[in-house]
Motif scaffolding. Structure first.
Motif, mmCIF file in Angstrom:
data_model
loop_
_atom_site.group_PDB
_atom_site.id
_atom_site.type_symbol
_atom_site.label_atom_id
_atom_site.label_comp_id
_atom_site.label_asym_id
_atom_site.label_seq_id
_atom_site.Cartn_x
_atom_site.Cartn_y
_atom_site.Cartn_z
ATOM 1 N N ARG A 99 20.708 1.811 38.285
ATOM 2 C CA ARG A 99 21.722 1.945 39.345
ATOM 3 C C ARG A 99 21.453 3.158 40.251
ATOM 4 N NH1 ARG A 99 25.754 -0.958 40.011
ATOM 5 N NH2 ARG A 99 27.165 0.698 40.650
ATOM 6 N N LYS A 100 20.200 3.525 40.393
ATOM 7 C CA LYS A 100 19.809 4.613 41.281
ATOM 8 C C LYS A 100 19.310 4.028 42.592
ATOM 9 C CE LYS A 100 18.318 7.612 37.513
ATOM 10 N NZ LYS A 100 17.157 8.275 36.894
ATOM 11 N N PHE A 101 19.222 4.884 43.611
ATOM 12 C CA PHE A 101 18.597 4.490 44.871
ATOM 13 C C PHE A 101 17.108 4.412 44.612
ATOM 14 C CE2 PHE A 101 16.660 5.335 48.999
ATOM 15 C CZ PHE A 101 17.361 4.454 49.806
ATOM 16 N N CYS A 102 16.524 3.247 44.800
ATOM 17 C CA CYS A 102 15.102 3.036 44.507
ATOM 18 C C CYS A 102 14.374 2.546 45.749
ATOM 19 C CB CYS A 102 14.938 2.009 43.384
ATOM 20 S SG CYS A 102 15.701 2.492 41.827
ATOM 21 N N PHE A 103 13.105 2.836 45.811
ATOM 22 C CA PHE A 103 12.279 2.436 46.940
ATOM 23 C C PHE A 103 10.834 2.321 46.478
ATOM 24 C CE2 PHE A 103 13.007 7.013 46.942
ATOM 25 C CZ PHE A 103 11.723 7.502 46.839
ATOM 26 N N VAL A 104 9.997 1.864 47.379
ATOM 27 C CA VAL A 104 8.576 1.755 47.100
ATOM 28 C C VAL A 104 7.893 2.989 47.672
ATOM 29 C CG1 VAL A 104 6.469 0.455 47.567
ATOM 30 C CG2 VAL A 104 8.614 -0.755 47.135
ATOM 31 N N HIS A 105 7.243 3.729 46.799
ATOM 32 C CA HIS A 105 6.432 4.858 47.250
ATOM 33 C C HIS A 105 5.122 4.277 47.756
ATOM 34 C CE1 HIS A 105 4.603 8.774 47.470
ATOM 35 N NE2 HIS A 105 3.565 8.296 46.815
ATOM 36 N N ASN A 106 4.802 4.561 48.997
ATOM 37 C CA ASN A 106 3.583 4.034 49.584
ATOM 38 C C ASN A 106 2.401 4.840 49.074
ATOM 39 O OD1 ASN A 106 1.467 3.183 51.249
ATOM 40 N ND2 ASN A 106 2.899 2.636 52.859
ATOM 41 N N ASP A 107 1.671 4.241 48.166
ATOM 42 C CA ASP A 107 0.548 4.916 47.541
ATOM 43 C C ASP A 107 -0.762 4.252 47.951
ATOM 44 O OD1 ASP A 107 -0.385 6.969 45.977
ATOM 45 O OD2 ASP A 107 -0.216 5.877 44.092
ATOM 46 N N GLY A 108 -0.774 3.744 49.174
ATOM 47 C CA GLY A 108 -1.940 2.992 49.603
ATOM 48 C C GLY A 108 -2.565 3.559 50.852
ATOM 49 N N SER A 109 -2.217 3.030 51.987
ATOM 50 C CA SER A 109 -2.838 3.386 53.250
ATOM 51 C C SER A 109 -2.292 4.717 53.779
ATOM 52 C CB SER A 109 -2.601 2.279 54.284
ATOM 53 O OG SER A 109 -3.158 2.659 55.519
ATOM 54 N N TYR A 110 -2.918 5.798 53.355
ATOM 55 C CA TYR A 110 -2.435 7.106 53.788
ATOM 56 C C TYR A 110 -2.669 7.340 55.280
ATOM 57 C CZ TYR A 110 -1.099 8.375 49.120
ATOM 58 O OH TYR A 110 -0.474 8.413 47.915
ATOM 59 N N ASP A 111 -3.637 6.667 55.873
ATOM 60 C CA ASP A 111 -3.822 6.773 57.313
ATOM 61 C C ASP A 111 -2.569 6.281 58.024
ATOM 62 O OD1 ASP A 111 -5.359 7.128 59.803
ATOM 63 O OD2 ASP A 111 -5.255 4.934 59.887
ATOM 64 N N TRP A 112 -2.047 5.146 57.586
ATOM 65 C CA TRP A 112 -0.825 4.583 58.173
ATOM 66 C C TRP A 112 0.359 5.511 57.913
ATOM 67 C CZ3 TRP A 112 3.860 2.805 56.261
ATOM 68 C CH2 TRP A 112 4.626 2.044 57.144
ATOM 69 N N VAL A 113 0.471 6.030 56.690
ATOM 70 C CA VAL A 113 1.563 6.929 56.328
ATOM 71 C C VAL A 113 1.526 8.187 57.200
ATOM 72 C CG1 VAL A 113 2.443 8.452 54.498
ATOM 73 C CG2 VAL A 113 1.812 6.098 53.958
ATOM 74 N N LEU A 114 0.362 8.793 57.336
ATOM 75 C CA LEU A 114 0.253 10.023 58.120
ATOM 76 C C LEU A 114 0.564 9.788 59.598
ATOM 77 C CD1 LEU A 114 -2.830 11.632 56.360
ATOM 78 C CD2 LEU A 114 -0.422 12.307 56.153
ATOM 79 N N ARG A 115 0.120 8.652 60.136
ATOM 80 C CA ARG A 115 0.466 8.337 61.526
ATOM 81 C C ARG A 115 1.968 8.144 61.677
ATOM 82 N NH1 ARG A 115 -1.849 3.458 62.994
ATOM 83 N NH2 ARG A 115 -2.764 3.175 60.949
ATOM 84 N N SER A 116 2.606 7.516 60.695
ATOM 85 C CA SER A 116 4.056 7.325 60.721
ATOM 86 C C SER A 116 4.776 8.670 60.694
ATOM 87 C CB SER A 116 4.516 6.470 59.536
ATOM 88 O OG SER A 116 3.982 5.179 59.621
ATOM 89 N N ILE A 117 4.349 9.549 59.801
ATOM 90 C CA ILE A 117 4.976 10.865 59.694
ATOM 91 C C ILE A 117 4.823 11.633 61.005
ATOM 92 C CG2 ILE A 117 4.810 13.120 58.559
ATOM 93 C CD1 ILE A 117 4.144 11.570 55.953
ATOM 94 N N GLU A 118 3.649 11.574 61.607
ATOM 95 C CA GLU A 118 3.429 12.251 62.886
ATOM 96 C C GLU A 118 4.373 11.725 63.959
ATOM 97 O OE1 GLU A 118 -0.732 11.701 63.688
ATOM 98 O OE2 GLU A 118 -1.331 13.238 62.246
ATOM 99 N N ASN A 119 4.537 10.396 64.012
ATOM 100 C CA ASN A 119 5.439 9.819 65.013
ATOM 101 C C ASN A 119 6.901 10.156 64.735
ATOM 102 O OD1 ASN A 119 3.852 8.462 67.032
ATOM 103 N ND2 ASN A 119 3.154 7.140 65.378
ATOM 104 N N TYR A 120 7.320 10.109 63.469
ATOM 105 C CA TYR A 120 8.693 10.509 63.143
ATOM 106 C C TYR A 120 8.913 11.974 63.512
ATOM 107 C CZ TYR A 120 9.450 6.166 60.580
ATOM 108 O OH TYR A 120 9.592 4.847 60.242
#
Length: 163
Positions: A99-120
């Motif tokens: 019953r916790k808040f759960c999500f998927v940790h993106n442990d794959g395409s770090y290029d995509w993750v880093l671009r997302s973080i930069e845009n946010y």
């Protein structure tokens, strides 16, 4: 016993039916998963607000309002993107969530993750860069009524910053 819901948005816009055509595979697979795990599938087919006012990806955060407006009682809710397909052997993740808040940790395409973080950082957070290992994919979230205020805050953030 209150039901667990899988919630997904599958909105088709006139003239763009080809974009949402593949959703049928995700919907069918999630319906199978729900049947197997004694859960309900809730599909949002209509916009809550016109997409020119609020992108569809943000409208998912109205889930508590939508369930309550339809008189639906729930225990836990899992939001999934319409283009996701659960593995046939996927366990009942509601039983694993505690019953916790759960999500998927993106442990794959770090290029995509880093671009997302930069845009946010650039467009939402005035240059603040959060740690890449704190980033998560909002395409699968598990939550319950204790997270209602968090979703309200997300919607408030959107409306205060939509311009």
């Amino acid at each position: 016993m209150l039901a667990c819901f899988v919630f997904l948005t599958a909105i088709t816009f006139p003239g763009q039916e080809h974009r949402s055509e593949p959703y049928k595979y995700g919907i069918k697979s999630w319906q199978h998963w729900c049947d197997k795990n004694d859960c309900e599938l809730f599909i949002l087919n209509d916009e809550v607000l016109p997409h020119a006012e609020m992108p569809i990806s943000w409208q998912r955060y109205y889930i508590f309002d939508l369930l309550e407006a339809n008189g639906i009682e729930y225990d836990q809710i899992m939001y999934v993107d319409a283009d996701t397909i659960p593995h046939p052997d996927c366990p009942n993740v509601f039983e694993m969530s505690e019953r916790k808040f759960c999500f998927v940790h993106n442990d794959g395409s770090y290029d995509w993750v880093l671009r997302s973080i930069e845009n946010y950082s650039k467009y939402f957070f005035n240059g603040y860069m959060f740690r890449y290992d704190h980033y998560f994919d909002s395409g699968m979230l598990i939550f319950n009524e204790t997270h209602k205020n968090f979703f309200k805050q997300i919607l408030e953030f959107f409306h205060e910053n939509k311009n």
